[in-house]
Motif scaffolding. Sequence first.
Motif, PDB file in Angstrom:
ATOM      1  N   PHE A 129      -2.777 -11.157 -16.326  1.00  0.00           N
ATOM      2  CA  PHE A 129      -3.178 -10.198 -15.280  1.00  0.00           C
ATOM      3  C   PHE A 129      -2.297 -10.344 -14.039  1.00  0.00           C
ATOM      4  CE2 PHE A 129      -5.548 -10.757 -11.251  1.00  0.00           C
ATOM      5  CZ  PHE A 129      -5.742  -9.426 -10.895  1.00  0.00           C
TER       6      PHE A 129
ATOM      7  N   SER B  62       0.659 -11.552 -13.773  1.00  0.00           N
ATOM      8  CA  SER B  62       2.025 -11.111 -14.042  1.00  0.00           C
ATOM      9  C   SER B  62       2.100  -9.577 -14.101  1.00  0.00           C
ATOM     10  CB  SER B  62       2.486 -11.724 -15.369  1.00  0.00           C
ATOM     11  OG  SER B  62       3.737 -11.212 -15.715  1.00  0.00           O
ATOM     12  N   ALA B  63       1.171  -8.969 -14.834  1.00  0.00           N
ATOM     13  CA  ALA B  63       1.213  -7.508 -15.013  1.00  0.00           C
ATOM     14  C   ALA B  63       0.976  -6.766 -13.699  1.00  0.00           C
ATOM     15  CB  ALA B  63       0.166  -7.097 -16.048  1.00  0.00           C
ATOM     16  N   CYS B  64       0.050  -7.263 -12.885  1.00  0.00           N
ATOM     17  CA  CYS B  64      -0.315  -6.526 -11.660  1.00  0.00           C
ATOM     18  C   CYS B  64       0.468  -6.983 -10.426  1.00  0.00           C
ATOM     19  CB  CYS B  64      -1.806  -6.675 -11.374  1.00  0.00           C
ATOM     20  SG  CYS B  64      -2.830  -5.940 -12.650  1.00  0.00           S
ATOM     21  N   TYR B  65       0.834  -8.244 -10.387  1.00  0.00           N
ATOM     22  CA  TYR B  65       1.439  -8.766  -9.141  1.00  0.00           C
ATOM     23  C   TYR B  65       2.725  -9.559  -9.363  1.00  0.00           C
ATOM     24  CZ  TYR B  65      -3.050  -7.256  -7.478  1.00  0.00           C
ATOM     25  OH  TYR B  65      -4.137  -6.476  -7.197  1.00  0.00           O
ATOM     26  N   GLN B  66       3.278  -9.496 -10.552  1.00  0.00           N
ATOM     27  CA  GLN B  66       4.537 -10.187 -10.861  1.00  0.00           C
ATOM     28  C   GLN B  66       4.485 -11.666 -10.451  1.00  0.00           C
ATOM     29  OE1 GLN B  66       4.790  -6.957  -9.011  1.00  0.00           O
ATOM     30  NE2 GLN B  66       4.345  -6.350 -11.110  1.00  0.00           N
TER      31      GLN B  66
ATOM     32  N   ARG C  53       1.786 -10.660  -2.840  1.00  0.00           N
ATOM     33  CA  ARG C  53       1.468  -9.280  -3.255  1.00  0.00           C
ATOM     34  C   ARG C  53      -0.022  -9.139  -3.508  1.00  0.00           C
ATOM     35  NH1 ARG C  53       5.839  -6.254  -6.988  1.00  0.00           N
ATOM     36  NH2 ARG C  53       7.667  -7.167  -6.042  1.00  0.00           N
ATOM     37  N   MET C  54      -0.587 -10.129  -4.193  1.00  0.00           N
ATOM     38  CA  MET C  54      -2.011 -10.073  -4.517  1.00  0.00           C
ATOM     39  C   MET C  54      -2.844 -10.134  -3.233  1.00  0.00           C
ATOM     40  SD  MET C  54      -4.027 -11.961  -7.563  1.00  0.00           S
ATOM     41  CE  MET C  54      -4.295 -13.607  -7.023  1.00  0.00           C
TER      42      MET C  54
ATOM     43  N   VAL D  57      -3.900  -6.910  -1.230  1.00  0.00           N
ATOM     44  CA  VAL D  57      -4.904  -5.967  -1.747  1.00  0.00           C
ATOM     45  C   VAL D  57      -6.243  -6.208  -1.044  1.00  0.00           C
ATOM     46  CG1 VAL D  57      -6.119  -5.193  -3.838  1.00  0.00           C
ATOM     47  CG2 VAL D  57      -3.737  -5.941  -3.970  1.00  0.00           C
TER      48      VAL D  57
ATOM     49  N   LEU E  85      -9.728  -6.079  -5.032  1.00  0.00           N
ATOM     50  CA  LEU E  85      -9.190  -7.258  -5.714  1.00  0.00           C
ATOM     51  C   LEU E  85     -10.302  -8.013  -6.444  1.00  0.00           C
ATOM     52  CD1 LEU E  85      -6.803  -9.027  -6.355  1.00  0.00           C
ATOM     53  CD2 LEU E  85      -7.065 -10.162  -4.145  1.00  0.00           C
TER      54      LEU E  85
ATOM     55  N   GLN F 176     -10.937  -6.318  -9.639  1.00  0.00           N
ATOM     56  CA  GLN F 176      -9.860  -6.626 -10.607  1.00  0.00           C
ATOM     57  C   GLN F 176     -10.066  -8.004 -11.224  1.00  0.00           C
ATOM     58  OE1 GLN F 176      -6.059  -6.359  -8.677  1.00  0.00           O
ATOM     59  NE2 GLN F 176      -5.846  -4.193  -9.130  1.00  0.00           N
TER      60      GLN F 176
END
Length: 214
Positions: free
Chosen positions: A95, A97-101, A106-107, A110, A115, A118
């Motif tokens: 999750f 990696s897919a949403c926030y690299q 970055r996370m 939100v 968040l 999510q």
Amino acid sequence: MKQPKLKKIYRKLYASFGPQHWWPAENSFEVIVGAILTQNTAWVNVEKAIANLRKAGMLDAHKLSLLPQKKLAALIRPAGFYNIKARRLKEFLNFFSACYQLDLKRMQRVPLSGLRRQLLSVHGIGAETADSILLYALAKPSFVVDSYTKRILGRHKLIQPDADYTQVQNLFTRELKKDSKLFNEFHALLVRLAKDFCLKNQPRCAICPLKKIN
Ligand code: SF4
């Protein structure tokens, strides 16, 4: 009987115990790993698992995401339920990696409610784990409710015996300023209180800092 109020409890606990310096971790990613590993086990076992990960140089989101799940399970074995927890860590990393690299900043950008939703959609992440990540890894004001919180508040009749997670959390959100530092400290103080005084069996009320709170 007049009921104790949360602010009064907080002040009393802080005056008695002082700052608790939570969460015991070197960085935010380690907090997330610890929050997942601590499900259904004592913290002392989590510390051993984290020490293994540190020794193997795996307390890093990029490296951990590349580590095969079986090897991860072997490293976190002391935390118990290690196959389940290895899968949960992998699910979180997928999750992340897919949403926030795999980028915590970055996370962190939100908003809290989105968040939280999510995080709760990730397999194996329940409310307590999600809130621990939000509060202690990302400094967002989401109060962490655990069995200690329910025990203490229940004994002081601040919640109904069958109160669920959201009802208990809403009490803190309603009565207190939504402040991550306050929520951080308050949760840690409640854990300290439960471990030292408000024991599951035979609470030590006669010598407890909250003995005269009412
Ligand atoms: S030990 Fe007794 S006084 Fe202290 S928090 Fe628990 S119920 Fe309250």
